[in-house]
Write a protein that holds these residues in place. Structure first.
Motif: not given
Length: 269
Positions: A45-49, A69, A73, A79-82
């Protein structure tokens, strides 16, 4: 998509040797893991969620600031993971639920990107049980539980029943209620030998705080396991059986007599 089980942690033995000057306790413990637990999935994903669901999702005080979370970090993972977390293990239960979730994140990152050389140090900063939960294999823990050593595992595949009276027992007060008496070192030998000859020094103080734990232990021992003991700082207790038939008979009996209690069946890894 990556998927991973956050295997429930149990302490087959837990010997508390002394209080340290830094406020922690010197421990000797035999970690084991059940082949079931929370379930996690992760997609790029584009950011972590983080999305949480499942029976015990409502027990997480702050799902966005929780250990999952913080694990993300800590580790490089693009980039990120959902991430989706199905919270199937009770919280503050002696099963290392949050630590197991962190361990699952570490294993997913390992598969996707590899882990940094200092992953053990990073894991230990998240919690004393996290390094063991990353490995999720039977091992001996010393120090605060972060110094791990292999052990001859002759209980792999053993039928196990986990029971929690739906009572949350925070770890801190239980350790604080420990009487400070050193009852001796954890025995050596195979996993079975250590488990049978060992003990859980937090059982008595946990029962003082949460008396229903004694009822759980009595109910489990009435089902004729070869071992029944409290895990960690409680309130979850476990029973080990020689056969799956004994396990399922015990689970059915407790479902009839104590239907309000949470339970999970499985095998030791």
């Amino acid at each position: 998509m990556l998927t991973e089980t956050a295997y429930a942690k149990i302490n087959l033995a837990l010997h508390v040797r002394r209080r340290r000057e830094d406020g922690y306790h010197e421990l000797e413990t035999l970690f084991a893991f059940v082949d079931d637990g929370d379930r996690l999935s992760a997609s790029p994903s584009g950011t972590d969620s983080l999305a949480t669901h499942g029976e015990f999702a409502g027990s997480l005080d702050d799902p966005f600031g929780n250990i999952v979370a913080r694990s993300l970090n800590t580790l490089p993972h693009g980039k990120g993971w959902a991430v989706e977390l199905e919270k199937r293990l009770p919280v503050a239960a002696g099963l290392g639920g949050g630590s197991a979730d962190a361990g699952a994140v570490f294993r997913m990152v390992e598969r996707a990107h590899g882990l940094p050389a200092n992953w053990r140090e990073k894991a230990a900063k998240l919690g004393a049980d996290v390094p063991a939960c990353v490995l999720s294999t039977t091992c001996v823990g010393t120090g605060t539980g972060t110094d791990l050593a292999p052990v001859a595992n002759d209980l792999a595949g053993t039928a196990v029943l986990l029971v929690n009276p739906r009572a949350a027992v925070p770890t801190g007060p239980v350790f604080k209620a420990w009487d400070g008496r050193d009852r001796g070192a954890m025995p050596t030998g195979s996993v079975r030998q250590i488990a049978l000859a060992g003990r859980n020094d937090l059982e008595a103080p946990a029962i003082e705080i949460c008396p229903v734990i004694a009822e759980v232990l009595a109910a489990l021992r009435a089902t004729d396991p070869f071992l029944a003991r409290m895990s960690g700082s409680g309130a979850t207790c476990f029973a080990l059986y020689d056969t799956e038939a004994q396990l399922h008979a015990a689970a059915e009996k407790l479902a009839e007599t104590h239907g309000q209690w949470w339970q999970m069946t499985g095998k030791l890894r």
